[in-house]
Structures are given as C-alpha cells and as structure tokens.
Design a protein around this motif. Structure first.
Motif, short mmCIF file in Angstrom:
data_model
loop_
_atom_site.label_atom_id
_atom_site.label_comp_id
_atom_site.label_asym_id
_atom_site.label_seq_id
_atom_site.Cartn_x
_atom_site.Cartn_y
_atom_site.Cartn_z
N HIS A 9 29.10 -22.74 33.99
CA HIS A 9 27.66 -22.57 33.83
C HIS A 9 27.22 -23.32 32.58
O HIS A 9 28.04 -23.66 31.73
CB HIS A 9 27.29 -21.09 33.71
N ARG A 10 25.93 -23.57 32.47
CA ARG A 10 25.43 -24.29 31.30
C ARG A 10 25.68 -23.46 30.04
O ARG A 10 25.68 -22.22 30.08
CB ARG A 10 23.94 -24.58 31.44
N PRO A 11 25.90 -24.12 28.92
CA PRO A 11 26.09 -23.40 27.65
C PRO A 11 24.93 -22.44 27.38
O PRO A 11 23.76 -22.83 27.43
CB PRO A 11 26.14 -24.53 26.62
N ASN A 13 29.46 -7.70 23.31
CA ASN A 13 29.16 -8.66 24.36
C ASN A 13 28.84 -10.04 23.78
O ASN A 13 29.24 -11.06 24.32
CB ASN A 13 27.97 -8.17 25.20
N ARG A 14 28.10 -10.04 22.68
CA ARG A 14 27.74 -11.31 22.06
C ARG A 14 28.99 -12.04 21.59
O ARG A 14 29.13 -13.26 21.77
CB ARG A 14 26.78 -11.06 20.89
N ASP A 15 29.92 -11.32 20.99
CA ASP A 15 31.17 -11.94 20.54
C ASP A 15 31.96 -12.49 21.72
O ASP A 15 32.55 -13.58 21.65
CB ASP A 15 32.02 -10.94 19.76
N PHE A 16 31.96 -11.73 22.82
CA PHE A 16 32.69 -12.18 24.01
C PHE A 16 32.08 -13.48 24.54
O PHE A 16 32.79 -14.45 24.84
CB PHE A 16 32.65 -11.11 25.09
N HIS A 17 30.75 -13.52 24.66
CA HIS A 17 30.11 -14.71 25.19
C HIS A 17 30.29 -15.90 24.25
O HIS A 17 30.35 -17.05 24.71
CB HIS A 17 28.62 -14.45 25.41
N SER A 18 30.36 -15.67 22.95
CA SER A 18 30.51 -16.77 22.01
C SER A 18 31.86 -17.46 22.17
O SER A 18 32.04 -18.60 21.74
CB SER A 18 30.34 -16.28 20.57
N ASN A 19 32.82 -16.77 22.79
CA ASN A 19 34.15 -17.35 23.00
C ASN A 19 34.31 -17.98 24.39
O ASN A 19 35.40 -18.42 24.73
CB ASN A 19 35.22 -16.27 22.81
N ARG A 20 33.24 -18.00 25.15
CA ARG A 20 33.30 -18.70 26.44
C ARG A 20 33.47 -20.20 26.19
O ARG A 20 32.74 -20.78 25.38
CB ARG A 20 32.03 -18.47 27.25
N LEU A 21 34.40 -20.82 26.88
CA LEU A 21 34.64 -22.24 26.70
C LEU A 21 33.77 -23.00 27.71
O LEU A 21 34.24 -23.47 28.74
CB LEU A 21 36.12 -22.56 26.90
#
Length: 488
Positions: free
Chosen positions: A48-50, A67-75
């Motif tokens: 998906h788009r950044p 949740n924010r921390d988890f999403h920040s680690n999405r590659l």
C-alpha cells in the motif's frame, strides 16, 4: 571498510534505516550485498502507499501509541509517483499501488504455472522468505486478469502476518473462476499465521483455508462481503443471483447451519431495483469458530441497514438480505463467546450503508449523525449485545478495551451538529440509554476502557451492488476529518 564486511549486527542496524526502494538499489551493488539484503526485501511485503494504514486508522483505537509504533515499522514499498500525482491525491496513488500489487500476484501465479522448473523453484523459495504480507488484490486490470491467484497464497508457508483486501472485478466470471480453481485443489495450511486481517470480497473457501490453524491466531479482523448481486433495472443484469437450481459459487452443499435460516443466496428473492451489500459469515457452518482460543485482538466489521428507510412510508427499493444479517450476527456471537478467556481488545465497527447517490446529497459525517439508529443497530442490540452484557464478570477476564464505531453518535458531535443546524430535528432515534452507555456500565467498573466513535458509512454502487474500494479503507469507508461533523 566495505559494508558487506561489517559485523552482522551492525550491518542489520544500518539496513533498519533504509526504505524498501533504497534496499532494492543496494541489493544490486554486488553478489555479497545481494545475499545480505534479499532476505530483508522479502521478509516484509507491504504494497500500500506509504501512510495508507496510518491515514485510515481510527484515532480512538485501543493503544493508539502502540498502533502508531507498529505502523511506523511497516516497510512500505514506495513507488516514484512524484511526476504523476500530487501529494494529497490519495485515490490516484492507491490505484497505482493496486497495480503494483496486481503484478506481484500475477508474477507469482504465472511463475508457478511455468514449464521451467527453475522458475517454479525460484519463486517458491522467494515465497518462503515472506513473513509479512499486506496488499489489495485485484483480479483484473484493463484487459489483463489473474487466474487461480488464491492458490499462490499456499506458497507462503512461513507467513506470520497477512492483511488482505479483495476488490470486486469488473466481470463477475473472473471472481467465480478464481474461486472455483481454488476449491478444486488441496493446499497445505499456513501453520505459522498469527495475525490475519481480511476485508472485502474474500471467497468463503479461502477464509476457511486461512483459518485452519485458528488456535494459533492472536489478532483477527473480519470485514467480509458476500458475492454482490445487481439490481433488475439494467437490460443486462450485472452480478446476477444464482438460479433456482444453481448454488452460489461459495456454498458448501455438505454444510448445515444450526440457526433456523437458509444459508444459500438462491433461497432468497433478489428481484429488486437495488440489492444492498451482504455480509459474509464465512465461518458460521464450520467448527473453526470454537477454535479461536488464543485471540487477544478481535475486530469485527459489517455493513448495516441505516434508519434512512425508516423515514419512508412505502416499500423501499433497496433489498437488505435478512439471511446474511442473521448469519453475520450469529457468527459474531459465537466468535466472541469462543475467545472470552483470552480477549484483550475488541473493536466492533458497524457501517451504515448508503446508495451511491447519497455521496452527492449528504456528507459522510452528516449521514452518520442522521441515520445510524436503523434496523442494523436494533438487530445488533437484540442478538449480539447480550453476549457482552453477561452477568459474570469473569467471562472476559483479560479484556482491556472495547471500541464501538457506527452505533451511537458521540454527544459532542451531536451537540456541535445541532448548534449549526438548529432547524433540524434531533437525529437521534434511540430510546433510553445508549448502547455505549450500557457497555460502559457493564465494564467500566472492571477497568475496561470503553469508547465510541462516529465511524464510517459504506457507499455502494446502485446498479451492481458493489462496494467502493478506491479512495476508501478497503471496506467502503472514507476518512472523515476531525471537524467534518461540525461543518455538516
């Protein structure tokens, strides 16, 4: 000192600061770096788009910081779109990333049907490197299509995290063919899966396959839609219902439901101008519902009939299936009952449905303020709410948070709306205590954090009954700005 000669822990730390595009370029430098970087490229596949997930996430969700921390680690795999789209043209950007995901799936599908054994072995090896996979699947783009794409998922035997959004194709024959092809084969189960998020038109058999190891799944989101059915106004009816002797492509003739309703679309009459989207209770007729004993996070999303039709004194043109309504609520009841002892966070997201024309006549927030208390709301209160309001406090011993969306209009939003529209009657049709008030009364004293949000509505196409997915969160919901409700 050459990068490839650094100690593995230092090299890995350096790679953590590189995005997907940079890692891809680095991998081409030489064979040694290719060997080091390739596992990183294939471990996490996010197509998906950044910022896609961060943008559509409800701010009120449980443990927002987590949740924010988890999403920040999405590659995120960042495409170079600077010369084509403006920064805030999310609809067009999402479409570009859907095309990228299309080619990802199509490449694997064609590789596995290749006559070259090296090609098949190579892509099977690549698939086994993947631990995290998140994408939106389209079965066709323009004249191109993907055949038997669902069988490809069985290649990802080491998959631990899967987020799948499935769009409805322009031609229903493509979806039917892909579903039939998957059902005709046997597939090894994904034994390592612990996070499973499914949205959209995911075939029933595929849902069952992905949930085969239900006891190991810890995070589950189900937002499933049954095969859409178009209205009768068109000369050539799009997405026609099954004939009287023709079962739905997803129906299992050997299964039987324990509730006293039919589980086949062919038992209903769909001779209406419009047929609203139908929720898919894919697991209801299986033994899997009782196997979700390790769930800590559960998110349940469904389309719901709003109160818009209540205001008309004649028979509405939109048909809402009572079969799918009863089935999805029963599935929710059983699923929540099965995971009582382990559940920590519960999200229930009800999407009031709106025909396509409503997108021109009412805003998203305005519609949710005016019409939430319809049959869908009342059916939930009657059938599912009792499972949450049991007498025994120990029924949910680990529960920490409950989030409810699309049910009660938050009081601050209601007051802000009425101040700007004093001539309008109060939009609330509820009688007595609010639903969130009842849940708060039950769990507040136990330390469970209960919150309610405005939610999102589901826009669907009038003629063919399909749900919009471009420019939405994968289940027909558009992002509502924080102050939109007060401008309604």
């Amino acid at each position: 000192m050459a990068l490839e000669s650094l100690p593995p822990e230092i090299r890995a730390r350096i790679f953590d600061f590189l995005n997907h595009d940079s890692l891809t370029r680095l991998m081409r430098a030489n064979k040694a770096l290719h060997q080091h970087v390739e596992p990183l490229i294939w471990t996490k596949i996010e197509l998906h788009r950044p910022g896609y997930h961060e943008y559509y996430q409800y701010e009120e969700e449980f443990d927002f910081a987590v949740n924010r921390d988890f999403h920040s680690n999405r590659l995120y795999h960042a495409l170079n779109l600077d010369s084509y789209y403006l920064e805030d043209e999310y609809d067009r950007q999402d479409d570009a990333y859907c095309e990228s995901a299309f080619w990802f799936f199509k490449t694997f599908t064609e590789a596995m049907s290749s006559a070259d054994p090296w090609t098949r072995a190579h892509y099977k090896t690549l698939a086994q490197k993947v631990r995290f996979l998140c994408l939106t699947v389209e079965l066709n783009r323009d004249e191109l299509r993907i055949d038997n794409c669902w069988s490809v998922l069985a290649l990802f035997q080491n998959l631990e995290h899967l987020e799948l959004i499935v769009k409805w194709p322009y031609d229903f024959h493509i979806w039917d063919a892909a579903t039939d092809a998957f059902q005709s084969e046997d597939h090894l189960p994904l034994t390592k899966l612990h996070t499973l998020h499914l949205r959209g038109y995911v075939p029933k058999k595929l849902v069952i396959y992905l949930c085969q190891r239900a006891s190991t799944i810890e995070d589950l989101e189900l937002a499933l839609l049954d095969r859409p059915i178009g209205g009768i106004n068109r000369y050539c009816r799009e997405n026609p219902p099954p004939g009287p002797d023709e079962p739905s492509p997803d129906d299992d003739a050997s299964s039987s439901s324990s509730i006293d309703i039919s589980s086949s679309a062919s038992d209903e009459s769909f001779d209406h101008e419009q047929i609203a989207p139908r929720a898919l209770a894919a697991l209801l007729d299986t033994d899997l519902l009782n196997s979700f004993t390790s769930l800590t996070h559960l998110s349940l999303i469904r389309p719901a009939e709003s109160s818009k039709g209540d205001q008309h004194h004649h028979e509405p043109d939109v048909y809402v299936s009572p079969v799918s309504e009863q089935q999805i609520l029963e599935e929710w009841r059983r699923l929540m009952a099965a995971c009582r002892s382990s559940l920590e966070h519960l999200v229930i997201d009800q999407r009031p449905m709106a025909e396509e024309i409503e997108a021109d006549s009412t805003g998203d927030a305005e519609y949710l303020i005016l019409y939430p208390y319809g049959p869908g709301y009342r059916n939930f209160v009657e059938r599912v709410l009792p499972i949450l309001l049991g007498d025994e406090a120990a029924e949910f011993p680990k529960l920490k948070s409950i989030r409810l969306y699309g049910f009660d209009v938050p009081s601050d939003i209601e007051e802000g709306y009425l101040k700007r529209r004093p001539s309008r009657m109060t939009p609330l049709y509820r009688i007595g205590e609010t639903l969130v008030g009842k849940v708060e009364a039950r769990f507040g004293a136990l330390g469970v954090n209960v919150e309610s949000g405005l939610g999102r509505r589901m826009i669907y196409e009038d003629e063919d009954g399909t749900v919009r997915s471009i420019g939405a969160d994968g289940f027909g919901g558009r992002m509502i700005e924080a102050n939109e409700a007060f401008r309604a």
